[in-house]
Enzyme design. Sequence first.
Site, PDB file in Angstrom:
ATOM      1  N   THR A 208     -17.573   2.544   3.320  1.00 11.38           N
ATOM      2  CA  THR A 208     -16.276   2.867   3.745  1.00 11.38           C
ATOM      3  C   THR A 208     -16.029   4.515   4.052  1.00 11.38           C
ATOM      4  OG1 THR A 208     -15.809   3.573   1.273  1.00 11.38           O
ATOM      5  CG2 THR A 208     -15.327   1.282   1.805  1.00 11.38           C
TER       6      THR A 208
ATOM      7  N   TYR B 202     -13.752   4.176 -14.871  1.00 16.31           N
ATOM      8  CA  TYR B 202     -13.983   3.352 -13.704  1.00 16.31           C
ATOM      9  C   TYR B 202     -14.656   2.185 -14.388  1.00 16.31           C
ATOM     10  CZ  TYR B 202     -14.712   1.529  -9.145  1.00 16.31           C
ATOM     11  OH  TYR B 202     -14.857   0.561  -8.190  1.00 16.31           O
TER      12      TYR B 202
ATOM     13  N   ASP C 220       0.943  -1.145   0.140  1.00 19.82           N
ATOM     14  CA  ASP C 220       0.133   0.117  -0.060  1.00 19.82           C
ATOM     15  C   ASP C 220       0.903   1.298   0.120  1.00 19.82           C
ATOM     16  OD1 ASP C 220      -3.265   0.296   1.107  1.00 19.82           O
ATOM     17  OD2 ASP C 220      -2.038   2.035   0.756  1.00 19.82           O
TER      18      ASP C 220
ATOM     19  N   ASN D 103      -6.345  -5.720  -5.090  1.00 20.94           N
ATOM     20  CA  ASN D 103      -7.528  -4.960  -4.539  1.00 20.94           C
ATOM     21  C   ASN D 103      -7.219  -3.595  -4.825  1.00 20.94           C
ATOM     22  OD1 ASN D 103      -9.883  -4.426  -2.496  1.00 20.94           O
ATOM     23  ND2 ASN D 103      -8.248  -3.420  -1.481  1.00 20.94           N
TER      24      ASN D 103
HETATM   25  N1  LIG Z   1     -16.129   1.244  -1.778  1.00 18.15           N
HETATM   26  C1  LIG Z   1     -16.895   0.599  -2.564  1.00 18.15           C
HETATM   27  O1  LIG Z   1     -17.933   0.978  -2.259  1.00 18.15           O
HETATM   28  C2  LIG Z   1     -16.324  -0.167  -3.781  1.00 18.15           C
HETATM   29  C3  LIG Z   1     -17.193  -0.741  -4.353  1.00 18.15           C
HETATM   30  C4  LIG Z   1     -16.809  -1.797  -5.464  1.00 18.15           C
HETATM   31  C5  LIG Z   1     -15.502  -1.854  -5.493  1.00 18.15           C
HETATM   32  N2  LIG Z   1     -14.577  -1.122  -4.782  1.00 18.15           N
HETATM   33  C6  LIG Z   1     -13.193  -1.450  -5.078  1.00 18.15           C
HETATM   34  O2  LIG Z   1     -12.495  -1.886  -3.974  1.00 18.15           O
HETATM   35  C7  LIG Z   1     -11.210  -1.792  -3.806  1.00 18.15           C
HETATM   36  C8  LIG Z   1     -10.961  -1.025  -2.497  1.00 18.15           C
HETATM   37  O3  LIG Z   1     -11.776   0.307  -2.580  1.00 18.15           O
HETATM   38  P1  LIG Z   1     -11.917   0.893  -0.992  1.00 18.15           P
HETATM   39  O4  LIG Z   1     -13.263   1.554  -1.112  1.00 18.15           O
HETATM   40  O5  LIG Z   1     -11.734   0.035   0.142  1.00 18.15           O
HETATM   41  O6  LIG Z   1     -10.735   1.969  -1.094  1.00 18.15           O
HETATM   42  P2  LIG Z   1     -10.100   2.834  -0.265  1.00 18.15           P
HETATM   43  O7  LIG Z   1      -9.521   4.139  -1.041  1.00 18.15           O
HETATM   44  O8  LIG Z   1     -10.576   2.732   1.318  1.00 18.15           O
HETATM   45  O9  LIG Z   1      -8.756   1.793  -0.160  1.00 18.15           O
HETATM   46  C9  LIG Z   1      -7.847   1.558  -1.228  1.00 18.15           C
HETATM   47  C10 LIG Z   1      -6.330   1.241  -0.774  1.00 18.15           C
HETATM   48  O10 LIG Z   1      -5.638   1.289  -1.679  1.00 18.15           O
HETATM   49  C11 LIG Z   1      -4.468   2.137  -1.604  1.00 18.15           C
HETATM   50  N3  LIG Z   1      -3.863   2.281  -3.177  1.00 18.15           N
HETATM   51  C12 LIG Z   1      -4.711   3.304  -3.849  1.00 18.15           C
HETATM   52  N4  LIG Z   1      -3.789   3.410  -4.966  1.00 18.15           N
HETATM   53  C13 LIG Z   1      -2.610   2.752  -4.763  1.00 18.15           C
HETATM   54  C14 LIG Z   1      -1.296   2.348  -5.591  1.00 18.15           C
HETATM   55  N5  LIG Z   1      -1.447   3.139  -6.677  1.00 18.15           N
HETATM   56  N6  LIG Z   1      -0.425   1.710  -5.014  1.00 18.15           N
HETATM   57  C15 LIG Z   1      -0.568   1.166  -3.825  1.00 18.15           C
HETATM   58  N7  LIG Z   1      -1.636   1.415  -3.038  1.00 18.15           N
HETATM   59  C16 LIG Z   1      -2.889   1.835  -3.420  1.00 18.15           C
HETATM   60  C17 LIG Z   1      -4.790   3.190  -0.883  1.00 18.15           C
HETATM   61  O11 LIG Z   1      -3.767   3.886  -0.191  1.00 18.15           O
HETATM   62  C18 LIG Z   1      -5.953   2.595   0.041  1.00 18.15           C
HETATM   63  O12 LIG Z   1      -5.058   2.132   1.315  1.00 18.15           O
HETATM   64  C19 LIG Z   1     -10.903  -0.602  -5.202  1.00 18.15           C
HETATM   65  O13 LIG Z   1     -10.367  -1.579  -6.171  1.00 18.15           O
HETATM   66  C20 LIG Z   1     -12.376  -0.041  -5.396  1.00 18.15           C
HETATM   67  O14 LIG Z   1     -12.512   0.197  -6.717  1.00 18.15           O
HETATM   68  C21 LIG Z   1     -15.021  -0.379  -3.850  1.00 18.15           C
END
Ligand SMILES: NC(=O)c1ccc[n+]([C@@H]2O[C@H](COP(=O)([O-])OP(=O)(O)OC[C@H]3O[C@@H](n4cnc5c(N)ncnc54)[C@H](O)[C@@H]3O)[C@@H](O)[C@H]2O)c1
Length: 255
Positions: free
Chosen positions: A191, A156, A43, A91
């Site tokens: 989240t 996206y 991360d 992820n």
């Molecule tokens: N939150 C939602 O409703 C939702 C729904 C569907 C899918 N998702 C997907 O789930 C995954 C996680 O989402 P989330 O909501 O937990 O997001 P979040 O922003 O809470 O967490 C994402 C994490 O990824 C890390 N990150 C981002 N870019 C990075 C990079 N280039 N290198 C290393 N680390 C990196 C961030 O530092 C963070 O810790 C994503 O792929 C998102 O598209 C989220």
Amino acid sequence: MTARPPVKGLDGRCALITGGASGIGLAMTRTFAERGTRVVVLDQDPHAEAAVRDLENAAVAFGNVTEPADVKAAFDLAERRFGPVDIVLANAGISQNCPTLDLDFEGWRRVMSVNLDGVFLTVHEAGRRMVPLGRGSIVLTSSIYGVVAAPERLGYVVSKSGVSAMAKALAVEWARHGIRVNAIAPGYVRTPFLEDLQARGRLDLGALERRTPMGRLIETHEVAEVAAFLASDASGPMTGQVVGVDGGWTAYGYI
Ligand SMILES: NC(=O)c1ccc[n+]([C@@H]2O[C@H](COP(=O)([O-])OP(=O)(O)OC[C@H]3O[C@@H](n4cnc5c(N)ncnc54)[C@H](O)[C@@H]3O)[C@@H](O)[C@H]2O)c1
């Protein structure tokens, strides 16, 4: 922390989780570590160490999934600390919400870079190490928007559709090497990011709940449970699947 019973195919294994320091990824890190999996989180969040400090079986590789050297270093760290990587959860991802006519090339490249290049680099490094071992389980985080579309989310939707496709393409290529590849497609997950958008009046969580047949948002630990099932031996015959974790969102086609 409440000890949970060991799960076949998770206890004693080694997992690499990208984006494992926040939101869904942090719930995955906790769920796996609590089940006895040794976890390395890749991360770029400077608070990543603090996020997993209370977990015995977790370590952090600080880095960016779009940098090949950072991805390689995270796998190297996992192997040094815990042994060969059995499970990879790709992820890390970013969201993007912008009318297409306002989306410039830089913005398009940014979402493709993290959501597609980052997943490619992660699974490529995983495959290089898993193929010689003849085993492995990879779970990609896609989205409902890797299955259906919404306006003002072109980058996206396209990137997450690519992630869903990657699960299928890799599954059929690597099945003969004993490697399974599946994706999860979460709906709207509660989240800090979503709650912040709600607080700033940029998102109506109530409307999202009403649009979801189950009438509620998804919790991060619920997504992590499905990822744990897909990563574990319990899902042995499953590969190339995009599994919705969406309260019925993508099944719904009424008004
Ligand atoms: N939150 C939602 O409703 C939702 C729904 C569907 C899918 N998702 C997907 O789930 C995954 C996680 O989402 P989330 O909501 O937990 O997001 P979040 O922003 O809470 O967490 C994402 C994490 O990824 C890390 N990150 C981002 N870019 C990075 C990079 N280039 N290198 C290393 N680390 C990196 C961030 O530092 C963070 O810790 C994503 O792929 C998102 O598209 C989220």
